[in-house]
Design a protein around this motif. Structure first.
Motif, PDB file in Angstrom:
ATOM      1  N   ARG A 191      -4.956  -2.811  -8.136  1.00  0.00           N
ATOM      2  CA  ARG A 191      -3.487  -2.776  -7.650  1.00  0.00           C
ATOM      3  C   ARG A 191      -3.436  -2.388  -6.022  1.00  0.00           C
ATOM      4  O   ARG A 191      -2.800  -2.775  -5.354  1.00  0.00           O
ATOM      5  N   LEU A 192      -4.329  -1.012  -5.926  1.00  0.00           N
ATOM      6  CA  LEU A 192      -4.200  -0.540  -4.527  1.00  0.00           C
ATOM      7  C   LEU A 192      -4.668  -1.607  -3.632  1.00  0.00           C
ATOM      8  O   LEU A 192      -4.462  -1.639  -2.325  1.00  0.00           O
ATOM      9  N   LYS A 193      -5.905  -2.318  -3.874  1.00  0.00           N
ATOM     10  CA  LYS A 193      -6.376  -3.408  -2.942  1.00  0.00           C
ATOM     11  C   LYS A 193      -5.401  -4.492  -2.847  1.00  0.00           C
ATOM     12  O   LYS A 193      -5.277  -4.842  -1.411  1.00  0.00           O
ATOM     13  N   GLN A 194      -4.553  -4.879  -3.870  1.00  0.00           N
ATOM     14  CA  GLN A 194      -3.422  -5.692  -3.502  1.00  0.00           C
ATOM     15  C   GLN A 194      -2.333  -5.476  -2.818  1.00  0.00           C
ATOM     16  O   GLN A 194      -2.053  -6.044  -1.894  1.00  0.00           O
ATOM     17  N   LEU A 195      -2.078  -4.028  -2.865  1.00  0.00           N
ATOM     18  CA  LEU A 195      -0.961  -3.418  -1.985  1.00  0.00           C
ATOM     19  C   LEU A 195      -1.543  -3.467  -0.578  1.00  0.00           C
ATOM     20  O   LEU A 195      -0.758  -3.944   0.520  1.00  0.00           O
ATOM     21  N   ARG A 196      -2.653  -3.048  -0.307  1.00  0.00           N
ATOM     22  CA  ARG A 196      -3.322  -3.043   0.773  1.00  0.00           C
ATOM     23  C   ARG A 196      -3.424  -4.253   1.423  1.00  0.00           C
ATOM     24  O   ARG A 196      -3.174  -4.439   2.649  1.00  0.00           O
ATOM     25  N   ALA A 197      -3.793  -5.328   0.953  1.00  0.00           N
ATOM     26  CA  ALA A 197      -3.865  -6.823   1.236  1.00  0.00           C
ATOM     27  C   ALA A 197      -2.554  -7.181   1.478  1.00  0.00           C
ATOM     28  O   ALA A 197      -2.418  -8.250   2.400  1.00  0.00           O
ATOM     29  N   ALA A 198      -1.565  -6.743   0.805  1.00  0.00           N
ATOM     30  CA  ALA A 198       0.123  -7.227   1.451  1.00  0.00           C
ATOM     31  C   ALA A 198       0.299  -6.784   2.739  1.00  0.00           C
ATOM     32  O   ALA A 198       1.441  -7.346   3.333  1.00  0.00           O
ATOM     33  N   LEU A 199      -0.514  -5.799   3.397  1.00  0.00           N
ATOM     34  CA  LEU A 199      -0.253  -5.352   4.439  1.00  0.00           C
ATOM     35  C   LEU A 199      -0.506  -6.264   5.903  1.00  0.00           C
ATOM     36  O   LEU A 199      -0.537  -6.109   7.000  1.00  0.00           O
ATOM     37  N   GLU A 200      -1.434  -7.365   5.427  1.00  0.00           N
ATOM     38  CA  GLU A 200      -1.919  -8.362   6.208  1.00  0.00           C
ATOM     39  C   GLU A 200      -1.470  -9.740   6.080  1.00  0.00           C
ATOM     40  O   GLU A 200      -1.250 -10.190   4.804  1.00  0.00           O
ATOM     41  N   VAL A 201      -1.130 -10.431   7.036  1.00  0.00           N
ATOM     42  CA  VAL A 201      -0.833 -11.743   7.093  1.00  0.00           C
ATOM     43  C   VAL A 201      -1.744 -12.725   8.056  1.00  0.00           C
ATOM     44  O   VAL A 201      -1.904 -12.390   8.926  1.00  0.00           O
ATOM     45  N   GLU A 202      -2.236 -13.694   7.434  1.00  0.00           N
ATOM     46  CA  GLU A 202      -3.137 -14.415   8.006  1.00  0.00           C
ATOM     47  C   GLU A 202      -4.487 -13.789   8.714  1.00  0.00           C
ATOM     48  O   GLU A 202      -4.780 -13.898   9.820  1.00  0.00           O
ATOM     49  N   GLY A 203      -4.757 -12.493   8.114  1.00  0.00           N
ATOM     50  CA  GLY A 203      -5.901 -11.826   8.534  1.00  0.00           C
ATOM     51  C   GLY A 203      -5.569 -10.644   9.683  1.00  0.00           C
ATOM     52  O   GLY A 203      -6.315 -10.079  10.169  1.00  0.00           O
ATOM     53  N   LEU A 204      -4.153 -10.737  10.002  1.00  0.00           N
ATOM     54  CA  LEU A 204      -3.730  -9.635  11.136  1.00  0.00           C
ATOM     55  C   LEU A 204      -3.071  -8.628  10.403  1.00  0.00           C
ATOM     56  O   LEU A 204      -1.868  -8.897   9.700  1.00  0.00           O
TER      57      LEU A 204
END
Length: 610
Positions: A303-316
Motif C-alpha cells: 500500500r505504501l509503495k502504491q502511495l509512493r508511486a502515485a507521486l510520480e507521473v511518467e517517471g518524474l
C-alpha cells in the motif's frame, strides 16, 4: 533542500522503545536546537545592526570628505545581504524547532492521559444523524478523533474522519493495517509530516487546487510560445544594435509596436491565468516540501509503495514537476521589480510566463488532486501509526472473513480511558450468544462497556489497533443508541428520538454487513408494560436478522428476555458494594442478572434522605 528531522534513524523497533522516553528525548533535543538557533538569531541581528552603522559611516566618508572610494560601500552591503539570507534560514529552523517541541509535548500529554482539549476535536465532522458517531464520542472534545488525529492538512483530517465514520472492506482494512504497522516504526517520517504539514495546513487549499487543476483551458495560439521568445530576442538585439550605432531606431520601434499590439490582444487571457493561478500555485510551493520528503522514503508494504508511486507521473516525481511551476511563479513575481517593468514589454515577460504556467497546468493539473489525496492518506495512516507507537499494549485485531457475525475480545478496554485505570473485560458475541443483556446499578460501567465495544469495532475496521489483548471480529456495522436526547427545536421527545434511532438500526439490518447493535437503557422513556413488550419485539427482530449486540437495563424485567430467546441470549451484569456508606465499583463483568440496586444509596450519598 530543507531537512527537518534530526538524525535519529528510521525503521525503529516499537517493541524495543519506550514511547515516553523517546518523546521526551526528542523534545529535549529540539529544545537544545531552539536554544542554539535563538543565539544565532540574536547574533545575526546584532551583526546586521553593526553593518548598518558601518554602512552609514562609510557613506559619510565616501560622499563627505571623499576619504574612501564609493565602491567600498558594496562590501558591507554584500555582507548585509548574506546575513539577511542567513537570518531567514535561522528563523525557519527556529520555527521548526518550536513546532517539534509542541508536537512531542502533545504526544507526552497523550501518554500521560492529559490530552483532552489539547488536540483537534473534529467538531466539523459531527453528524447528529449518524448511526454511532455521537453515541460513541467519535468527534468532539475528549473524542476518539482528538486522541488519534495528528494530521496537519485539512485533507488528511477529512480522510481520517471518513475512515472512522464508515467501516472498510476486509481487503482495505488489512491493507491499512499493514501500512500502519510499517509507519509505526518511521518516527522521523511521522515527525516531518507533522512539522511540514503545519505550512500545508495554512497555505494549501485542496478544493482550490482541484478547481484550478481541472478548470477550463485558456487557449493561446499554437505558434505564440515560439513567436514570443523570437520577438523578445529580436527586440533586445535591435535595441543593442541601435546603441552600438549598427542599426537605426525604426527596426526596434517596429518590433516594440508589434509587442504592444500583442500585449493588448492577450491582456484578458493573461489576467485570467495569472489571477486563477495565484493562490493555488503559491500553495503548491509549500506542498512541494512535503512531497519531496515522501519521495525520499522507501517502503516495503504494497500500500505504501502504491502511495509512493502515485507521486510520480511518467517517471518524474511530483516535487520536480512542482519545482518547475515554482520557477514560473518566481519569474512572474519578479515582474514587479523596477528593472523588469522597464524591459517587460520588450521581452513579453508576463505573456511568456503565463503561457508557461498554463502549459504546466494542462500537463499536470489533473494530477494535483491525486498528489493531495496521497499526502492525506499518508497523514491518516500516520495518525494510526502514532497511536500504535503510543499504545504498545494495544493489538491489531484479527479481521475475520466470514459471513457469521463475530466479536470475541479478551481484556477489552475503553480506548478513551487511561489504560492504567480502565478495567479490562472479556466479551464474546456470535451465534451463541447473539445478544448480551447487561444489568447493573447506576454508574457501574454498563454504558462504558457499550462504548468500549463500539469504539474498538470502529478502530478495527478503520485499520487501526484496538484496546484489547486480542480481538476477533467479523465485518460488522456498528450502530448505537446510547446518547439520544429530546429536541425542543425539532419537537421531538427523548422516546421519539430513541425509537427513530432504533428504526435506523433496523433498516441497517437489510444491508450487506451484519449489525453490531449497542442499545443503552432500551425504551426507558415509556411505561414498564410497553417497555417489556417493545424491547422483546425489538431485540427479537434484531436477533432474527442475524445481528449481534448488547442492551443495558435497570429494569430487571427486561433481563428475562433471555427466556424468550433461549441460547441466542445471555445475561451478564456489573456489581457494586457499599463500603462505609460509599458505593464502590469493580467494573468487572459477571454472568447472570444483578441482584440489587444502588439507587437509594446514591440518593443518600448526595444528601437526599429517603
Amino acid at each position: 533542500m530543507l531537512v527537518v528531522s534530526a538524525a535519529y534513524g528510521d525503521d525503529l523497533c516499537c517493541d524495543c522503545m519506550d514511547p515516553m522516553q523517546e518523546y521526551v528525548s526528542r523534545r529535549d533535543r529540539w529544545r537544545a536546537e531552539r536554544q542554539i538557533v535563538e543565539r544565532q538569531f540574536i547574533g545575526i541581528g546584532n551583526w546586521r545592526l553593526t553593518l548598518g552603522i558601518v554602512e552609514v559611516a562609510l557613506g559619510v566618508l565616501a560622499f563627505g570628505p571623499h576619504l574612501i572610494p564609493p565602491w567600498v560601500l558594496l562590501i558591507p552591503l554584500a555582507a548585509f545581504l548574506v546575513l539577511v539570507v542567513r537570518h531567514q534560514r535561522v528563523i525557519r529552523r527556529r520555527t521548526m524547532a518550536e513546532r517539534a517541541i509542541r508536537y512531542y509535548e502533545r504526544g507526552i500529554t497523550r501518554l500521560e492521559d492529559r490530552w483532552i482539549g489539547n488536540g483537534a476535536s473534529g467538531e466539523q465532522f459531527r453528524e447528529a444523524s449518524h448511526v454511532y458517531a455521537e453515541d460513541l464520542d467519535v468527534f468532539g472534545k475528549g473524542s476518539l478523533f482528538e486522541l488519534i488525529a495528528s494530521a496537519r492538512t485539512a485533507a488528511g483530517e477529512q480522510l481520517l474522519a471518513r475512515w472512522l465514520l464508515s467501516p472498510a472492506t476486509h481487503e482495505e482494512a488489512l491493507s491499512r493495517q499493514q501500512a500502519v504497522r510499517e509507519l509505526s516504526t518511521r518516527m522521523d517520517l511521522r515527525e516531518d509530516l507533522a512539522l511540514l504539514g503545519e505550512d500545508v495546513r495554512a497555505e494549501v487549499h485542496a478544493e482550490a487546487f482541484g478547481r484550478w487543476g481541472a478548470g477550463d483551458a485558456v487557449s493561446f495560439a499554437g505558434g505564440l510560445r515560439v513567436l514570443a521568445p523570437v520577438l523578445a530576442l529580436a527586440g533586445i538585439a535591435t535595441l543593442l544594435a541601435f546603441f552600438g550605432q549598427k542599426l537605426a531606431l525604426w527596426p526596434f520601434a517596429a518590433i516594440l509596436g508589434f509587442d504592444f499590439v500583442l500585449v493588448w490582444t492577450l491582456r484578458k487571457r493573461v489576467a485570467q491565468v495569472r489571477d486563477s493561478a495565484d493562490t493555488p500555485a503559491h500553495g503548491l510551493r509549500i506542498l512541494w516540501q512535503l512531497l519531496q520528503r515522501l519521495e525520499r522514503e522507501q517502503f516495503d508494504g504494497s500500500r505504501l509503495k502504491q502511495l509512493r508511486a502515485a507521486l510520480e507521473v511518467e517517471g518524474l516525481p511530483a516535487s520536480k514537476r512542482i519545482a518547475r511551476l515554482e520557477r514560473w511563479m518566481d519569474w512572474l513575481d519578479s515582474g514587479d521589480h523596477m528593472f523588469v517593468r522597464v524591459i517587460r514589454p520588450i521581452v513579453l515577460w508576463n505573456e511568456q510566463i503565463v503561457m508557461g504556467i498554463e502549459a504546466w497546468r494542462r500537463k499536470n493539473g489533473a494530477h494535483v488532486d491525486a498528489w493531495i489525496r496521497a499526502v492525506a492518506e499518508f497523514e491518516a495512516l500516520s495518525s494510526f501509526a502514532s497511536l500504535t507507537f503510543e499504545r504498545p499494549s494495544w493489538t491489531f485485531p484479527d479481521l475475520m472473513e466470514i459471513l457469521e457475525p463475530c466479536f470475541e475480545a479478551r481484556a477489552l478496554q475503553h480506548p478513551l480511558l487511561s489504560p492504567a485505570k480502565c478495567v479490562p473485560n472479556d466479551v464474546r458475541l456470535g451465534s451463541q450468544p447473539q445478544l448480551l443483556i447487561v444489568s447493573g446499578s447506576n454508574m457501574s460501567g454498563k454504558s462504558t462497556l457499550l462504548r468500549a465495544i463500539g469504539l474498538n469495532s470502529v478502530l478495527a475496521w478503520a485499520g487501526a489497533p484496538v484496546a484489547a489483548s486480542s480481538l476477533r471480529i467479523s465485518a460488522v456495522q456498528p450502530a448505537a443508541s446510547i446518547r439520544v436526547v429530546d429536541s425542543l427545536h425539532d419537537n421531538r421527545s427523548r422516546f421519539f428520538a430513541e425509537i427513530s434511532r432504533i428504526r435506523q438500526i433496523m433498516d441497517l439490518t437489510r444491508g450487506n454487513r451484519p449489525v453490531l447493535f449497542l442499545l443503552d437503557e432500551l425504551l426507558s422513556g415509556t411505561n414498564s408494560h410497553d417497555r417489556r413488550i417493545g424491547a422483546a419485539g425489538i431485540v427479537g427482530k434484531l436477533v432474527e436478522s442475524g445481528a449481534i449486540g448488547l442492551i443495558t437495563t435497570h429494569d430487571l424485567a427486561l433481563a428475562h428476555i433471555e427466556q424468550d430467546l433461549g441460547r441466542a441470549a445471555a445475561n451478564v451484569h456489573f456489581d457494586d458494594q457499599i463500603v462505609d456508606g460509599r458505593v464502590e465499583f469493580d467494573y468487572q463483568l459477571r454472568p447472570g442478572i444483578v441482584t440489587h440496586s444502588n439507587a437509594l444509596e446514591l440518593m443518600r450519598a448526595v444528601g437526599l434522605e429517603v
